[in-house]
Structure formats: structure tokens, C-alpha cells
Design an enzyme around this catalytic site. Structure first.
Site: not given
Length: 358
Positions: A19-20, A23
Site C-alpha cells: 500500500h505505502e 504512494h
């Protein structure tokens, strides 16, 4: 227990990292300065600076963050001289998050959830490629899956267990076993089970399910799988990912519509699921990795302050209104949202502990 804890930390680490990473990658492509990329919260256990970004692993493995300069309002009075200089240098270079176009900010915010959906897709591709595509359910009384927080899982029945008899009556098929369970909600039944080469006895009380209209213990039969080629595996994975996304979205809608937290699960529930899956097989671990990754992606896209979805709402307001919401106001709303999320997490963990241990 040790195996469950280790697998849970690895499992959660993969979900958060992916997920990170979404980003982080999009921030780098948008020329946004990333100050820190972290797995976990709290004090740093390990940290290393590479280029302009600090990569760290922190003590509490229940989250993570990709700290982009300018993502949140800055109060220079609360920063060290070095941090103020870093912020001012980034702004001068035009590399702060809030300086980028709405389109770039939307992509950066959405990419975390998109990566979670892609992780689910990859997990399903691996399952269907190496274990086969599900084509039917077995007619034998063999458990394919025991759902967490249901009577079977609470009694520690596992995938692969074969039901031999119930209350001394031999069970010849799944339908025969299911019929006995359906007809006896609230009655404690004695299950004789074959696990590997051993016979075991479990006392289980079927729970009445209002939707189904009969007793259940929370089990599914074994899947019959068919070996397929890579193209069919990918097609099946796309279909399965879409199906789980729809079911997850509908589940969130139902939670909000009914204002119920009964179906919410936190770290304890996830650890229980992962621990059981690890005992069953790697395909089950991959399946739950995909399901929980989709849940995490959709959860983060909900239009709630402090979540990615809440930040996306503010970018869309800026596009519609033609000017951004003042950073201080947006930051204050996200701070309130973060506080409410912390309260929700505490409540969910409490509910998890009560459900799983008492």
C-alpha cells in the site's frame, strides 16, 4: 501461537508495504519529496537513509506511512531548524505535495489502494496457476474452510477435517451433514472428526442464522480444482478480484446502513484468520491475503477524514471550487478524523479480544 504471530507480522507487513509503496512510487514519479517511508508506528527499530528518504521499521506493526513533504500543514514553531530548512528548500524547488496539480495528487493518494487491488489480483493468479481454478464443490463431508468467529472455528475445526458422524449417526455426504446442522440450531452436537490419521471429538452448537433461516456452524465444503493455463488463470483472477471487490463494497454499505459493528474485525481477528490459514496451506494464506488486501484498499478509499478517500474528497472540492481548502482547515479536519479512527481501532481491538478470548 508463535507461528501465528510470525505469519501475522509478515502478512500485515506485506499488505502495508504494498500500500505505502504505491504512494511512494507515484510520489517519486510526481517529483514529490518523500521524507520517510515507514512500516509500523512508534519508536524506530531500524532506519536507513537512502538519498533524501529515510526508510524505517518501527515498533508497532499495525500500520505504516509514506511521509511526503507538504502533505500536512506545517507549524514552523514545532519544527527543528533542520526540519524548517528542509521544508523551505522543498517548497522553493516546487516539490511539496500541496504544490502539485490536483491530478498528480489524486494519483498519489489513490495509488495505495490500487496497489492493494493489484496485490489481490497477483495472489489469485498464483492460486489459480499453481493450485487450479475452482470448478465445483466436493460432495464429501470434508471441510474446505471454517469461517472465523463461527462455531466450527471456535471449536477449532480446520480445513481438511472429515466429519465421520454427528451424535453417533454416520455421515455419508456433505448434504447429509448440512441437513443435520440446519435442523438443530441451539443444540450441542457431538462431531466425530478425522484429522490426518487421528479421530477427534468436538462439541459444537449450531448458531441460528436469520438470513439463512436455519442453523449454521460456519463451514464450506472443499473446492474441486481444475488445472488451467496462464491465460485462463489470469482471466479467473480478474473475475475473482472483481467479485471480492463487489462483495466487500456491499459489506461496507451494509455496515453503515445497519449502523452495526458486528462484522468489523481488527488485528486479533486477522491474526486468527492468518494463523488458521497457515495451518491449512499456502493457497489459503494467498486467498486471505487477496481478500484482506481488497478490504484494506476499499477501506482506505472511504470518504472519511485522515483516510486516503478523505484526502481525495478535498482535492475534488478544490477542482470543483477552483481553489484549495486552506491547509490549516483541512489539517484540522484530518486530525479529528485520525482521532476518531484511533477510537474506532481501540473499540475494534476490544471487540476482537472479547469475541476471540471470552
Amino acid at each position: 501461537m508463535l507461528t501465528t504471530i510470525v505469519v501475522f507480522i509478515i502478512f500485515l507487513g506485506v499488505l502495508i508495504f504494498v500500500h505505502e509503496l504505491g504512494h511512494f512510487i507515484m510520489a517519486k514519479k510526481s517529483d514529490i519529496r518523500v521524507e520517510e517511508f515507514a512500516l509500523g508506528f512508534g519508536p524506530k527499530l531500524i532506519s536507513r537513509k537512502k538519498g533524501e528518504t529515510v526508510f524505517s521499521i518501527r515498533l508497532v506493526p499495525l500500520g505504516g506511512f509514506c511521509n511526503m513533504v507538504g502533505e500536512m500543514p506545517v507549524d514552523k514553531d514545532d519544527l527543528s531548524e533542520e526540519e524548517v530548512n528542509l521544508y523551505e528548500e522543498t517548497v522553493e524547488q516546487g516539490r511539496a505535495f500541496h504544490q502539485k496539480s490536483p491530478g498528480k495528487r489524486l494519483l498519489v493518494l489513490a495509488m495505495g489502494a490500487i496497489m492493494n487491488f493489484l496485490l489481490a489480483l497477483v495472489a489469485f493468479i498464483l492460486i489459480f496457476s499453481f493450485y487450479g481454478l475452482p470448478v465445483d464443490y466436493s460432495r464429501e463431508a470434508v471441510i474446505g474452510q471454517a469461517y472465523p468467529n463461527h462455531p466450527a472455528a471456535e471449536a477449532e475445526l480446520r480445513s481438511g477435517d472429515k466429519i465421520l458422524s454427528i451424535d453417533g449417526q454416520n455421515v455419508e455426504s456433505w448434504e447429509e451433514m448440512a441437513s443435520y446442522i440446519h435442523d438443530n440450531p441451539g443444540e450441542t452436537l457431538e462431531f466425530t472428526v478425522q484429522r490426518n490419521s487421528s479421530e477427534m471429538v468436538f462439541n459444537i452448537t449450531p448458531r441460528y442464522d436469520e438470513t439463512a433461516g436455519h442453523g449454521i456452524i460456519g463451514i464450506e465444503p472443499e473446492l474441486i480444482r481444475e488445472r488451467v493455463g496462464p491465460i485462463t488463470a489470469i482471466q479467473g483472477a480478474v473475475t475473482q478480484t472483481g467479485y471480492v471487490m463487489r462483495m466487500t463494497f456491499n459489506g461496507f454499505v451494509q455496515i453503515f446502513a445497519e449502523r452495526s459493528t458486528e462484522d468489523l474485525g481488527g488485528p486479533v481477528m486477522i491474526a486468527s484468520i492468518v494463523g488458521q490459514a497457515a495451518r491449512t496451506g499456502f493457497d489459503d494464506v494467498l486467498n486471505w491475503l487477496a481478500i484482506i488486501s481488497i478490504n484494506l484498499g476499499i477501506l482506505n478509499l472511504l470518504p472519511f477524514p485522515a483516510l486516503d478517500g478523505g484526502r481525495i474528497v478535498f482535492v475534488l472540492i478544490e477542482v470543483i471550487a477552483g481553489k484549495p481548502v486552506p491547509q490549516e482547515k483541512e489539517g484540522f479536519i484530518h486530525m479529528i478524523g485520525f482521532f476518531l479512527l484511533l477510537l474506532l481501532m481501540v473499540f475494534v481491538i476490544y471487540q476482537d479480544i472479547i469475541t476471540n478470548f471470552f
